[in-house]
Scaffold this active site. Sequence first.
Site, mmCIF file in Angstrom:
data_model
loop_
_atom_site.group_PDB
_atom_site.id
_atom_site.type_symbol
_atom_site.label_atom_id
_atom_site.label_comp_id
_atom_site.label_asym_id
_atom_site.label_seq_id
_atom_site.Cartn_x
_atom_site.Cartn_y
_atom_site.Cartn_z
ATOM 1 N N GLY A 277 0.579 -1.538 0.004
ATOM 2 C CA GLY A 277 0.087 -0.037 0.200
ATOM 3 C C GLY A 277 0.775 1.012 0.397
ATOM 4 O O GLY A 277 2.032 0.961 0.314
ATOM 5 N N GLN B 138 2.257 10.274 1.853
ATOM 6 C CA GLN B 138 3.617 9.462 2.110
ATOM 7 C C GLN B 138 5.264 10.014 0.867
ATOM 8 O O GLN B 138 6.302 9.532 0.984
ATOM 9 C CB GLN B 138 4.172 7.708 2.386
ATOM 10 N N CYS C 118 5.791 0.469 7.884
ATOM 11 C CA CYS C 118 5.192 0.968 7.121
ATOM 12 C C CYS C 118 6.668 1.600 5.964
ATOM 13 O O CYS C 118 7.006 1.661 7.236
ATOM 14 C CB CYS C 118 4.892 1.833 7.980
ATOM 15 N N LEU C 119 6.149 1.770 4.812
ATOM 16 C CA LEU C 119 6.982 2.273 4.066
ATOM 17 C C LEU C 119 7.940 3.373 4.276
ATOM 18 O O LEU C 119 8.836 3.824 4.515
ATOM 19 C CB LEU C 119 7.053 2.654 2.322
ATOM 20 N N HIS D 250 -4.700 0.881 7.626
ATOM 21 C CA HIS D 250 -3.376 1.683 7.798
ATOM 22 C C HIS D 250 -3.063 2.928 6.594
ATOM 23 O O HIS D 250 -3.208 4.353 7.358
ATOM 24 C CB HIS D 250 -2.485 0.444 7.043
ATOM 25 N N GLU D 251 -3.880 2.608 5.492
ATOM 26 C CA GLU D 251 -3.525 3.932 4.071
ATOM 27 C C GLU D 251 -4.826 4.767 4.791
ATOM 28 O O GLU D 251 -3.764 6.101 4.435
ATOM 29 C CB GLU D 251 -3.629 3.464 3.190
ATOM 30 N N HIS E 147 -3.332 6.558 7.485
ATOM 31 C CA HIS E 147 -1.933 7.835 6.590
ATOM 32 C C HIS E 147 -3.093 9.548 5.940
ATOM 33 O O HIS E 147 -2.004 10.623 6.683
ATOM 34 C CB HIS E 147 -1.309 7.601 5.542
HETATM 35 O O1 K1U Z 1 1.550 2.629 3.777
HETATM 36 C C1 K1U Z 1 2.688 1.838 3.626
HETATM 37 O O2 K1U Z 1 3.784 1.981 4.366
HETATM 38 C C2 K1U Z 1 3.300 0.549 3.251
HETATM 39 C C3 K1U Z 1 2.574 -0.687 3.980
HETATM 40 C C4 K1U Z 1 1.644 -0.796 4.450
HETATM 41 C C5 K1U Z 1 0.671 -1.814 4.475
HETATM 42 C C6 K1U Z 1 1.376 -3.446 5.553
HETATM 43 C C7 K1U Z 1 1.118 -3.936 6.554
HETATM 44 C C8 K1U Z 1 0.067 -3.918 7.230
HETATM 45 C C9 K1U Z 1 -0.999 -2.796 7.763
HETATM 46 C C10 K1U Z 1 0.042 -1.583 5.838
HETATM 47 C C11 K1U Z 1 3.810 -1.800 3.506
HETATM 48 O O3 K1U Z 1 3.566 -2.100 2.398
HETATM 49 S S1 K1U Z 1 5.519 -2.906 4.555
HETATM 50 C C12 K1U Z 1 5.589 -3.498 3.719
HETATM 51 C C13 K1U Z 1 5.111 -5.173 3.620
HETATM 52 O O4 K1U Z 1 4.633 -4.927 4.316
HETATM 53 C C14 K1U Z 1 5.345 -5.938 2.235
HETATM 54 C C15 K1U Z 1 6.787 -5.847 1.046
HETATM 55 C C16 K1U Z 1 6.996 -6.800 0.875
HETATM 56 C C17 K1U Z 1 6.362 -7.562 0.339
HETATM 57 C C18 K1U Z 1 4.563 -7.930 1.639
HETATM 58 C C19 K1U Z 1 4.858 -6.926 2.685
HETATM 59 ZN ZN ZN Z 2 2.308 3.214 5.786
#
Ligand code: K1U
Ligand code: ZN
Length: 172
Positions: free
Chosen positions: A45, A50, A94-95, A136-137, A140
């Site tokens: 996401g 972000q 979270c990225l 989560h998004e 944000h």
């Molecule tokens: O919003 C963001 O920062 C993105 C975030 C979204 C998220 C992850 C986990 C739970 C709720 C929301 C991410 O994508 S973090 C990276 C991640 O989860 C992932 C990366 C590679 C493969 C699979 C997952």
């Molecule tokens: Zn996030």
Amino acid sequence: MKRPILIHPDPRLKKVCVPVPDLSDDLRVLADDMLETMYGAPGIGLAAPQIGILQRLIVLDCVKEDDDEPRPLVMFNPEIISSSGETNVYEEGCLSIPDQYAEVTRPKVVEVEWMDRDGKAQRETFDGLWATCVQHEIDHLNGKLFIDHLKPLKRQMITRKMQKLKRERARA
Ligand code: K1U
Ligand code: ZN
């Protein structure tokens, strides 16, 4: 085009974003850039703040298996219209908070309305990881990070780690 992702703490990640008024080609390009940035990260996401854009736009794709068809969703002005009483615990990342993970409790099922990339109104019920991710998004867009769901001490610890990471990156 991939865009740089802001790292917490950053004042832009704490702002409430404004609704997108009307769709335009610029906004479609922004949505495509966000999908490219999300897939490239990689992530499941991404929300516009972000990448420093304070408008209500998110993208997500929670398809897990490499063999399954991707399902990129672009949501302008997403709104949760109902949430289940039943909750789910998921270890979130979270990225904007790299390499930090923590369990967050949220409603298991949510119904969401949004405007899609073609300007069409959409409504869908999400469960499991899709429900966690869309909440989560949308958080944000309201200036809320997953660490805001944690106890203050844990939140402080993660914030200090991110401050250190940003200092190191600025020196490099
Ligand atoms: O919003 C963001 O920062 C993105 C975030 C979204 C998220 C992850 C986990 C739970 C709720 C929301 C991410 O994508 S973090 C990276 C991640 O989860 C992932 C990366 C590679 C493969 C699979 C997952
Ligand atoms: Zn996030």
